[in-house]
Design an enzyme around this catalytic site. Structure first.
Site, mmCIF file in Angstrom:
data_model
loop_
_atom_site.group_PDB
_atom_site.id
_atom_site.type_symbol
_atom_site.label_atom_id
_atom_site.label_comp_id
_atom_site.label_asym_id
_atom_site.label_seq_id
_atom_site.Cartn_x
_atom_site.Cartn_y
_atom_site.Cartn_z
ATOM 1 N N ARG A 43 -12.404 0.604 12.773
ATOM 2 C CA ARG A 43 -12.261 1.386 11.301
ATOM 3 C C ARG A 43 -13.376 0.462 10.474
ATOM 4 N NH1 ARG A 43 -6.494 2.268 8.796
ATOM 5 N NH2 ARG A 43 -6.658 0.097 8.379
ATOM 6 N N TYR A 63 13.930 32.903 -0.624
ATOM 7 C CA TYR A 63 12.791 33.605 -0.064
ATOM 8 C C TYR A 63 12.871 34.167 1.278
ATOM 9 C CZ TYR A 63 10.246 31.519 -4.313
ATOM 10 O OH TYR A 63 10.165 31.395 -5.646
ATOM 11 N N MET A 68 9.715 24.902 -4.075
ATOM 12 C CA MET A 68 9.148 23.765 -4.829
ATOM 13 C C MET A 68 10.075 22.930 -5.494
ATOM 14 S SD MET A 68 6.330 24.081 -7.409
ATOM 15 C CE MET A 68 5.090 24.854 -6.616
ATOM 16 N N LYS A 102 1.044 -1.072 -0.123
ATOM 17 C CA LYS A 102 0.052 0.008 0.026
ATOM 18 C C LYS A 102 0.893 1.186 -0.033
ATOM 19 C CE LYS A 102 -0.562 -0.045 5.076
ATOM 20 N NZ LYS A 102 -1.408 -0.001 6.125
#
Length: 384
Positions: free
Chosen positions: A135, A276, A324, A36
């Site tokens: 769950r 930045y 980014m 998964k």
């Protein structure tokens, strides 16, 4: 096409991890490799290839899309099990392909029975029971109706497994809760036995339960994070420490190495800000390397002014805000650097190592979260 970074996945390390798990569980139980979350960030396609070559013949996926990826990649006709999400309209094709799946509510069970009758192919189902995780799973109050349906339709379905999931087996704080879950699971098992219902496999254990609660091993274990070379938690490791060989106190080997290269080199004078904003000001003249990996590639912004990489076998600190697509690292102490030199984001170089755990501690993420956030677009390369 050349990517800005690559992930190398070690088949040798995986084989070692499976040998260790096998030594813990004995020769009989099935090892189901949990894939998964894009195989915990390692890549489903890559891990199916590696795992099957290591002798694995059973895979656990959370959802049907993951299961189909396993099915397409498998070369050994391995069993595939869906632990969670599937759409009911997919059931017929899943049944035809022999992919098994959890049933944890009557809607899915009824639909599976209906389709199995129509196409005359037994659905392979694993009955998930609610033992305290809250769950998914059939509640104790639903057991009689469930047993009645299973008996009435036994000729149309293949009752493959009886399963549950533990609520935090990796933490001592959950010890009593997990013990209560184990007891409730056996109550379900005894109830079904009294109704004449038996299952081909009884399975409850994740990585942590396999390592800490040996009574949960049963017929199959679902091995996720341990297969990729990580202890579920530090507590899990400490719980096993005394039983580990003196000469090998960490038998699990990490599979993943994350590599990039230097994109450019730049000098910054004392008093100038980097990147930045004003999160980092150079307190002396420094030399920086720009590495083309940022938060868009899974390198967290929380590693701004904290993260470390390896270049020429030396630790170099991230300076300024992670952007980014890039990070800046201080390379003032290194000489003879050039564009294209290797940068290790996770892994070993020159006898030193950047671990996934170091990311986790700096960003307050757990290993699982950091790994699964690695984008699928980063190329994965299998290293024998």
């Amino acid at each position: 096409m050349i990517a800005t970074s690559t992930l190398e996945i070690s088949a040798k390390a995986y084989r070692q991890n499976i040998r260790y798990i096998r030594s813990e569980i004995g020769p009989t139980p099935i090892i189901s490799a949990v894939v998964k979350g894009n195989a915990y960030g390692h890549g489903i396609s890559q891990m199916v290839e590696i795992a099957e070559k290591a002798g694995i013949r059973h895979f656990s996926a959370f959802s049907s899309d993951e299961a189909w990826e396993v099915w397409e990649k498998s070369k050994k006709g391995s069993e595939i099990m869906i632990l969670g999400m599937l759409h009911l309209e997919e059931l017929e094709e899943l049944i035809r392909k022999g992919i098994s799946f959890y049933v944890f509510d009557f809607e899915r069970l009824e639909k599976a029975i209906k389709i199995s009758k129509e196409i005359d192919i037994p659905a392979k189902i694993h009955v998930e029971v609610e033992t305290g995780f809250h769950r998914t799973g059939f509640d104790w109050s639903q057991r009689e109706k469930l047993a009645e349906m299973l008996v009435e339709n036994s000729s149309f379905i293949s009752i493959v497994g009886l399963c549950t999931h533990y609520a935090g087996a990796e933490s001592v704080s959950n010890f009593v809760r997990v013990k209560n879950q184990i007891a409730r699971y056996h109550e379900f098992k005894d109830f079904f036995n009294h109704q004449g219902i038996t299952f081909k496999t009884y399975h409850t254990a994740c990585s942590a339960a396999t390592l800490i609660f040996p009574e949960t091993i049963m017929d199959m274990v679902r091995i996720g994070i341990a297969g990729y070379g990580f202890w579920p938690t530090k507590e899990t490791f400490f719980a096993k420490l005394n039983s580990l060989p003196k000469g090998n106190k960490n038998p699990l080997r990490r599979l993943i190495t994350w590599k990039s290269t230097i994109m450019s080199l730049k000098s910054v004078k004392t008093g100038e800000f980097v990147g930045y904003g004003n999160s980092y000001m150079a307190l002396e003249n420094i030399r920086m390397a720009i590495v083309p990996v940022g938060y868009g590639h899974g390198y967290s912004r929380l590693l701004s002014n904290q993260g470390m990489v390896l270049i020429k076998g030396q630790y170099c600190q991230v300076v300024g805000t992670v952007t980014m697509n890039a990070i800046a690292v201080n390379v003032s102490k290194l000489k003879d650097l050039k564009v294209g030199d290797e940068v290790i984001l996770i892994g070993k170089q020159g006898g030193k190592e950047i671990t996934v755990a170091s990311f986790s501690e700096s960003t307050q993420q757990v290993n699982y979260e950091m790994l699964t956030r690695l984008p699928k677009e980063i190329p994965r390369k299998i290293i024998p």
